[in-house]
Write a protein that holds these residues in place. Structure first.
Motif, short mmCIF file in Angstrom:
data_model
loop_
_atom_site.label_atom_id
_atom_site.label_comp_id
_atom_site.label_asym_id
_atom_site.label_seq_id
_atom_site.Cartn_x
_atom_site.Cartn_y
_atom_site.Cartn_z
N ARG A 1 10.68 -9.66 -1.52
CA ARG A 1 10.20 -9.83 0.18
C ARG A 1 10.29 -8.58 0.74
O ARG A 1 11.37 -7.53 0.62
CB ARG A 1 11.25 -10.91 0.81
N ILE A 2 9.40 -8.33 1.41
CA ILE A 2 9.19 -7.13 2.45
C ILE A 2 9.88 -7.33 3.75
O ILE A 2 8.97 -8.48 4.41
CB ILE A 2 7.90 -6.35 2.45
N ASN A 3 10.44 -6.88 4.36
CA ASN A 3 10.66 -7.12 6.00
C ASN A 3 10.38 -5.74 6.61
O ASN A 3 11.08 -4.88 6.17
CB ASN A 3 12.05 -7.55 6.27
N SER A 4 9.60 -5.74 7.80
CA SER A 4 9.41 -4.47 8.47
C SER A 4 9.00 -4.68 9.96
O SER A 4 9.05 -5.86 10.37
CB SER A 4 8.20 -4.13 7.80
N ASN A 5 9.05 -3.67 10.72
CA ASN A 5 8.65 -3.76 11.69
C ASN A 5 7.07 -3.77 12.38
O ASN A 5 6.78 -3.54 13.53
CB ASN A 5 9.46 -2.81 12.92
N LEU A 6 6.34 -3.95 11.32
CA LEU A 6 4.98 -3.91 11.51
C LEU A 6 4.78 -5.14 12.00
O LEU A 6 5.29 -6.16 11.63
CB LEU A 6 4.20 -3.77 10.31
N ASP A 7 3.64 -4.99 13.11
CA ASP A 7 3.35 -6.37 13.80
C ASP A 7 1.98 -6.89 13.20
O ASP A 7 1.03 -6.58 13.79
CB ASP A 7 2.97 -6.03 15.35
N ASN A 8 2.35 -7.75 12.23
CA ASN A 8 0.65 -8.49 11.34
C ASN A 8 0.49 -9.49 12.05
O ASN A 8 -0.35 -10.24 11.60
CB ASN A 8 1.17 -8.42 10.09
N GLN A 9 1.27 -9.89 13.33
CA GLN A 9 0.91 -11.29 13.81
C GLN A 9 0.91 -12.47 12.70
O GLN A 9 0.22 -13.56 12.91
CB GLN A 9 -0.63 -11.17 14.40
N MET A 10 1.88 -12.48 11.84
CA MET A 10 1.76 -13.48 10.80
C MET A 10 0.63 -13.63 10.09
O MET A 10 0.59 -14.84 9.81
CB MET A 10 2.65 -14.74 11.51
N LYS A 11 -0.02 -12.73 10.01
CA LYS A 11 -1.51 -12.75 9.36
C LYS A 11 -1.31 -11.79 8.13
O LYS A 11 -1.00 -10.44 8.13
CB LYS A 11 -2.36 -12.47 9.92
N TYR A 12 -1.67 -11.94 6.80
CA TYR A 12 -1.93 -11.26 5.96
C TYR A 12 -3.30 -11.59 5.08
O TYR A 12 -3.95 -12.42 5.50
CB TYR A 12 -0.77 -11.09 5.02
N TYR A 13 -3.61 -10.81 4.12
CA TYR A 13 -4.75 -10.88 3.31
C TYR A 13 -4.40 -10.92 1.86
O TYR A 13 -3.68 -10.21 1.23
CB TYR A 13 -5.61 -9.78 3.83
N THR A 14 -5.29 -11.60 1.12
CA THR A 14 -5.20 -11.73 -0.30
C THR A 14 -6.45 -11.59 -0.82
O THR A 14 -7.51 -11.67 -0.36
CB THR A 14 -4.53 -13.35 -0.82
N ASP A 15 -6.59 -10.94 -2.24
CA ASP A 15 -7.99 -10.76 -2.54
C ASP A 15 -8.30 -12.36 -3.29
O ASP A 15 -7.51 -13.23 -3.46
CB ASP A 15 -7.98 -9.99 -3.83
N ASP A 16 -9.64 -12.54 -3.48
CA ASP A 16 -10.26 -13.53 -3.75
C ASP A 16 -10.51 -13.64 -5.21
O ASP A 16 -11.86 -13.21 -5.61
CB ASP A 16 -11.50 -13.93 -2.97
N ASN A 17 -9.92 -13.85 -6.30
CA ASN A 17 -9.91 -13.41 -7.59
C ASN A 17 -10.32 -12.09 -7.93
O ASN A 17 -10.99 -11.84 -8.97
CB ASN A 17 -11.12 -14.26 -8.23
N GLY A 18 -9.75 -11.12 -7.07
CA GLY A 18 -10.19 -9.88 -6.99
C GLY A 18 -11.57 -9.19 -6.44
O GLY A 18 -11.88 -8.17 -6.58
N MET A 19 -12.25 -10.21 -5.89
CA MET A 19 -13.62 -9.89 -5.12
C MET A 19 -13.37 -9.81 -3.61
O MET A 19 -12.41 -8.63 -3.15
CB MET A 19 -14.53 -10.93 -5.59
N GLU A 20 -13.78 -10.55 -2.81
CA GLU A 20 -13.69 -10.60 -1.55
C GLU A 20 -12.29 -10.79 -1.00
O GLU A 20 -11.31 -11.39 -1.78
CB GLU A 20 -14.40 -11.26 -0.84
N ILE A 21 -12.02 -10.35 0.20
CA ILE A 21 -10.63 -10.59 0.79
C ILE A 21 -10.64 -11.78 1.65
O ILE A 21 -11.39 -12.00 2.50
CB ILE A 21 -10.36 -9.42 1.70
N MET A 22 -9.50 -12.49 1.46
CA MET A 22 -9.06 -13.79 2.36
C MET A 22 -8.21 -13.38 3.48
O MET A 22 -7.09 -13.56 3.19
CB MET A 22 -9.07 -15.00 1.50
N PRO A 23 -8.44 -13.81 4.54
CA PRO A 23 -7.46 -13.53 5.57
C PRO A 23 -6.47 -14.90 5.60
O PRO A 23 -7.07 -16.06 5.47
CB PRO A 23 -8.13 -13.45 7.10
N ARG A 24 -5.41 -14.53 5.77
CA ARG A 24 -4.32 -15.90 5.70
C ARG A 24 -3.55 -15.92 7.04
O ARG A 24 -2.90 -14.62 7.18
CB ARG A 24 -3.43 -15.85 4.43
N THR A 25 -3.54 -16.94 7.76
CA THR A 25 -2.65 -17.00 8.82
C THR A 25 -1.67 -18.22 8.69
O THR A 25 -1.87 -19.13 7.93
CB THR A 25 -3.41 -17.40 9.93
#
Length: 899
Positions: free
Chosen positions: A639-663
Motif C-alpha cells: 500500500r502506498i500512502n501519500s499526500n497526493l490529492d487524487n480525489q479517491m480516483k485512480y486508473y487501471t489498464d483495460d487488459n493492457g489497452m485503454e485506461i479505465m478511470p476508477r472512483t
C-alpha cells in the motif's frame, strides 16, 4: 465539464430511446424461441483438461455427431478448439467427412473459436488475441471454416477491451453473462439486456458491437425437466409459462434459450429425442402462440437484427462482478500469483520464438521447429482459460497447467537453440553463452539480470565487455542462488545478442551496510527512508516539490467463510501492518543500488535503482519476495500512502489497452472488495493540482484499489482459510513463495502518460538471458527490419507456414491522450518488410485474428440511440499504412526470410 455533460446526455438520450421503443408484449403474442444446444467445456477446473476430454468431452462429440445426422433440423454450437482439435486428430477420415457435412449444412456452428473461453479480467490483450488466433487458424487450416458468432458466458465479469478485440475480429454480435447481479436485475426491468457496446473511447462507434446479456445463467431453463418418462404435455406447458415470463425482459418476441450446461449432451441422442417431443407439442398447439426451433447463436441474433430496432448504447466495463451483496469476485484477480507470473514469462518466451522462426530460412526444418513451438502456443493459450489464469482451479489442475507450460517451454527452448546455432558461430571457449533477445520493434537499452552462485563475472556481448555488477540476494529470498548478476544490454529491434560470461569467485565490487536512515537515488528522483522504522517516507523529484509517500506491506484477514479462490471479503476494512519496522541492507555499486528490506520471516522487498539513462533509469523497481504467507486467511497487499490529492480516483489498464478511470464507490456493500479492480499491466493516480502522476507497472496481474485520498494498494498474494462455495470445492491454501516486481515513478502527467504506455510493453516482454547448452562466439544477429516510431508496437510477427506470415502493428496510445503521440503515424509497409524478407508479395489486410481478408468483411448495421463518432480507419493503400490511436492493424503476406 463538456465531457461530463455529453456523457450525461448520452445516458439520458439512450435510455429515452430504449424505453420509448420498448413495448409490453401482450400475454398471447406469438413468440419465437431459439433453442441453442451447447456444452460448456471448461478446459480444466476440478479435473485436468486431459481428464475432462477422456471422461466427458469425447463422448459429447461422438454422440452429437450421430444425433445431428438423425434429423436435419437439429443444431449444435462448439466453442473450445483445444478439445475439438484433439478429437479431430484422433478420428478417421470418414468421421471427419461426416462432421464436415454437418458444418457445411449449418447444423454445427463454431462459436468464439478460441482454444478456450478465456478470462477477461487478468489476461493481457496479447494473450487473448493469441489464443483466439490459434483457434481461428486451426479451424481455417483443418476445416476451411471460420467462427461466425461469439459468446463469453462464464468469464467472471466482462472487460471493454475484450469486446473491442471481438469487434476487431469482425464479429457482428456478442453474448455475455456474468455482470453484477443488481445491474442485471435493473436491465431486466428496463428491457435493456440487449444494447450496443461502445467499448473503445478511441475507436468509438466503428468498433461498437451489439451485445446480448443472458437473463439467467447459461444452463437449460428449469422447466425443461426431462426426467425418466416425463409427461410431455405438463413439461411443455411449464416451458411455455417460464419462457413467456422471461420474454418480459426483452423488447421483442424473439428469445434465446441456452440448452446445455457444463459437459452437457454426453448422451445427445436421448437429449434431442426429449427436446423433439417438447418442440413438437408446443408447435402443434397453435393456441400456445409459441414456436420453438433448434438454432445456433447467429440464427437468433440475425432474427433480432432484422427487427431494425434502435438500441441503447453503453460504455465502460462490468467489473467488479458480484452475485450477492457480500460476494464480490475480486479475489481471483490475485489468486495463485506464481502461476500468473509464470504464464507472463512464457508469453514473452513465445514471442521470442515466433520472431526467430519468422526470420529463419525456409531451408531449415520449418515443420520440426514449428511443431516444437506449437506446444507452447497451445499450453499458454489453454492457461488463459477462465478457470486457469484466474487461480480458481483445484491444486492438481494448476499443477497440470504448469507442467504442460514447462513442457512447451522446454520444446521451445530447444527450437530457439537450434535456430540460434544457424546464426552464430560455435566456440570452444570455457565461458558460458547466453542469448538476450529483443522481440520488439524498438531498440532497447536495459539491465538484464540472472541468478548465480558466483560472486564475480565478466560479461562480453557482441565482442565488447559490458558493464556488470554482482549483488548478494536478500536473506529473505527463496531463490536457489547466492547472488544476482546485472549487466547492461543494448539491442536493436528484432535482434539477438550473444553474451559470453566468465564466472568467478572474486570479491564483490559493492559496499554493503545495515542502516535505516538512508536514501536511494536514480537519474531523476530520490527515495528517503525513516531512521527509526526503516520504511519509505518521501519521494523527491529533482527540481520539484517533495511528496510524502510510504510503501508498506499489510495483510487483510479473511471474514469467516467469506472468501476463497474467487471471492475477496476481509473481516475488517483496516488491514494490519506486517511489521512496525524493517531491517534495511543497503548495497551500492557503480550500476545498481539496492535497499533490501526484511519485514519478518518469509516477507521482504527490495528497492532497486539503475545508474543508466536507459528505459528504466527514472524508475525505481520494487521486488517482492514473499511467501508462504504466515497463516491461512491472509491477503497480502503493498500500500502506498501519500499526500497526493487524487480525489479517491485512480486508473487501471483495460487488459493492457485503454485506461479505465476508477472512483471509490461509497455505496458498495463491501467497501474494500467492492472497490477492487483488475490491474493487468499498470495502475496510476494523478494529482491534478500538482499536475503529477504516480505510475506502478507490474510484471503480472493483480487486484488493486484506492480506498483513501492519496492511496494506492496492490494485492500480491493470497492464502485462504475457506472455500467460497463457488464450485471448485477446495480451499485455496497457496503456500508458494513468489518473486514479483513493480516499477514506480513520479512524473508530470504528459511524460507519466508516455512512461506507463511504453514501459509497460517493455516490462511485459523483458530482456532475459537464456542459457545455451553449447558455446558460441559473442556477436549480434539482427532481423534487419527498421525501428518503428515509439507509439507503434510490433505486436506480432508470426510465421503461419513456410512462406506465409502474419504481422500486427499496434498504436499503443489512446485518442487525445498525449499531445505528441496520440496522432496518426505512417508506415511504408513494402519498404519495412523488404528490409527483412525476400520476394515480399500478396500483402493483404486481415481481421484481427488473421483468418478473414478485410476485403471480404461486410459490417452489419445496427441502429444506435446516439449518433456515431467520427473515427474511421484510414484504408491501407499503395503499401502505406496509416495507423491511428488504439488501432491494431493485421496483415498476411508471402515471402522468404533473408536469414
Amino acid at each position: 465539464m463538456r465531457l461530463r455533460f455529453f456523457l450525461l446526455f448520452t445516458v439520458l438520450f439512450s435510455l429515452y430511446f430504449s424505453l420509448s421503443e420498448s413495448k409490453i408484449l401482450p400475454e398471447n403474442e406469438q413468440l419465437e424461441i431459439f433453442i441453442v444446444a451447447h456444452s460448456h467445456d471448461d478446459v480444466g477446473w476440478k479435473s485436468t483438461w486431459e481428464e475432462y476430454y477422456s471422461d466427458n468431452v469425447k463422448k459429447i462429440f461422438e454422440s452429437v455427431l450421430v444425433a445431428l445426422e438423425a434429423k436435419k433440423d437439429r443444431k449444435f454450437m462448439q466453442v473450445e478448439i483445444a478439445y475439438f482439435s484433439r478429437w479431430w486428430n484422433e478420428i478417421d477420415e470418414s468421421k471427419r467427412k461426416r462432421w464436415k457435412k454437418l458444418v457445411d449444412s449449418k447444423q454445427i456452428e463454431y462459436n468464439l473459436g478460441g482454444i478456450c473461453m478465456n478470462d477477461e479480467a487478468v489476461t493481457t490483450y496479447y494473450e487473448e488475441v493469441n489464443q483466439l488466433t490459434n483457434g481461428a487458424l486451426w479451424l481455417q487450416q483443418n476445416l476451411g471454416v471460420k467462427p461466425t458468432s461469439v459468446w463469453q458466458i462464464d468469464a467472471f465479469g466482462h472487460s471493454s477491451a475484450t469486446a473491442s478485440l471481438i469487434s476487431q475480429m469482425e464479429y457482428p454480435y456478442y453474448v455475455i453473462n456474468r455482470i453484477p447481479f443488481h445491474l442485471k436485475d435493473q436491465m431486466k426491468k428496463e428491457k435493456s439486456l440487449e444494447f450496443i457496446w461502445r467499448s473503445s473511447t478511441s475507436l468509438g462507434s466503428y468498433r461498437e458491437i451489439f451485445t446480448h446479456v443472458l437473463s439467467d445463467h447459461y444452463h437449460t431453463p428449469s422447466s425443461f425437466n426431462f426426467v425418466d418418462n416425463f409427461d410431455v404435455a405438463k413439461v411443455s406447458l411449464d416451458v411455455v409459462k417460464e419462457l413467456r415470463q422471461r420474454q418480459n425482459y426483452y423488447r421483442h418476441n424473439k428469445q434465446l434459450v441456452t440448452w446445455g450446461y457444463d459437459f452437457a449432451h454426453q448422451e445427445a441422442g436421448i437429449d434431442y429425442q426429449n427436446m423433439d417431443k417438447v418442440i413438437q407439442y408446443i408447435n402443434s398447439n397453435k393456441s400456445l402462440n409459441m414456436t420453438l426451433r433448434y438454432a445456433v447463436l447467429s440464427d437468433y441474433l440475425e432474427a433480432v437484427r432484422s427487427l431494425n430496432l434502435v438500441w441503447q448504447v453503453r460504455e465502460g466495463d462490468f467489473f467488479p462482478h458480484n452475485d450477492g451483496d457480500h460476494s464480490f469476485w475480486t479475489g481471483y484477480y490475485t489468486s495463485r500469483p506464481w502461476t500468473k507470473i509464470f504464464l507472463r514469462q512464457n508469453d514473452a518466451l513465445l514471442q521470442i520464438a515466433e520472431t526467430l522462426l519468422s526470420g529463419t530460412s525456409t531451408s531449415s526444418n520449418f515443420t520440426y521447429l514449428n511443431e516444437k513451438i506449437e506446444t507452447l502456443r497451445l499450453h499458454t493459450s489453454v492457461a488463459t482459460h477462465h478457470d486457469a489464469i484466474t487461480g480458481t482451479e483445484k491444486s492438481k489442475v494448476n499443477d497440470d497447467y504448469v507442467k504442460n507450460i514447462q513442457f512447451g517451454a522446454q520444446n521451445t527452448n530447444t527450437a530457439i537453440e537450434e535456430m540460434i546455432s544457424k546464426r552464430f558461430k560455435a566456440s570452444t571457449s570455457s565461458k558460458k553463452s547466453y542469448t538476450v533477445h529483443n522481440s520488439l520493434g524498438w531498440s532497447r537499452r536495459e539491465f538484464v539480470n540472472l541468478a548465480t552462485d558466483f560472486s564475480s563475472a565478466q560479461v562480453e556481448c557482441n565482442g565488447v565487455i559490458v558493464p556488470s555488477q554482482v549483488n548478494p540476494v536478500p536473506s529473505f529470498s527463496k531463490v536457489k542462488a547466492k547472488y544476482r548478476l546485472y549487466f547492461l544490454a543494448s539491442i536493436p529491434p528484432l535482434s539477438t545478442l550473444m553474451c559470453n560470461i566468465q564466472f568467478g569467485n572474486g570479491p564483490l565490487q559493492v559496499t554493503i551496510k545495515e542502516s535505516n536512515g538512508i536514501s536511494l537515488s536514480n537519474k531523476d528522483s530520490t527515495l528517503k527512508f525513516d531512521g527509526n522504522t526503516g520504511k519509505l517516507i518521501q519521494y523527491q523529484r529533482s527540481g520539484a516539490e517533495s511528496i510524502s509517500l510510504s510503501m508498506d506491506l499489510f495483510e487483510y484477514s479473511s471474514a469467516s467463510k467469506g472468501d476463497g479462490a474467487y471471492l475477496f471479503r476481509p473481516s475488517s476494512n483496516t488491514p494490519k501492518a506486517v511489521s512496525q519496522s524493517v531491517k534495511n541492507v543497503l548495497i551500492e555499486g557503480k550500476l545498481v543500488k539496492e535497499i533490501q528490506q526484511f519485514f519478518k520471516k518469509d516477507y521482504g522487498q527490495s528497492f532497486i535503482s539503475y545508474n543508466d539513462s536507459g528505459a528504466f533509469g527514472k524508475f525505481f523497481e520494487i521486488v517482492y519476495e514473499v511467501g508462504p504467507l504466515s497463516d491461512k486467511g491472509r491477503q497480502l497487499i503493498t500500500r502506498i500512502n501519500s499526500n497526493l490529492d487524487n480525489q479517491m480516483k485512480y486508473y487501471t489498464d483495460d487488459n493492457g489497452m485503454e485506461i479505465m478511470p476508477r472512483t471509490f464507490n461509497r455505496n458498495a456493500t463491501e467497501l474494500v472488495s467492492g472497490n477492487y479492480y483488475p490491474m493487468v499491466q499498470r495502475v496510476f493516480m494523478r494529482d491534478e493540482k500538482r499536475k503529477v502522476q504516480l505510475n506502478l507497472l507490474g510484471d503480472s496481474s493483480h487486484g488493486s484499489a484506492s480506498l483513501a485520498k492519496g492511496q494506492l494498494e496492490v494485492m500480491l498474494h493470497r492464502r485462504c482459510a475457506y472455500d467460497d462455495s463457488k464450485g471448485v470445492e477446495e480451499v485455496l491454501d497457496d503456500k508458494n513463495p513468489i518473486r514479483t516486481s513493480l516499477r514506480m515513478n513520479l512524473a508530470d502527467v504528459s511524460s507519466g502518460t508516455a512512461d506507463q504506455r511504453f514501459k509497460s510493453i517493455l516490462q511485459q516482454f523483458p530482456l532475459v538471458a537464456i542459457p545455451m547448452t553449447q558455446s558460441f562466439e559473442s556477436s549480434l544477429s539482427s532481423f534487419g527490419l527498421k525501428e518503428l516510431p515509439l507509439p507503434i508496437h510490433l505486436m506480432t510477427l508470426r510465421r503461419v507456414d513456410s512462406t506465409s506470415f502474419l504481422v500486427r502493428f499496434q498504436h499503443i496510445f489512446a485518442a487525445s491522450e498525449h499531445p505528441n503521440y496520440s496522432i496518426p503515424f505512417k508506415i511504408d509497409l513494402n519498404a519495412f518488410l523488404a528490409d527483412g524478407f525476400k520476394s515480399v508479395q500478396s500483402i493483404q489486410e486481415m481481421n484481427l485474428s488473421g483468418n478473414i481478408p478485410l476485403s471480404q468483411v461486410q459490417k452489419l448495421k445496427w441502429k444506435a440511440s446516439i449518433p456515431p463518432t467520427p473515427y474511421k480507419p484510414i484504408p491501407f493503400s499503395n503499401g502505406i499504412l496509416t495507423i491511428q490511436p488504439m488501432e491494431i492493424r493485421t496483415f498476411r503476406f508471402n515471402a522468404q526470410s533473408k536469414a
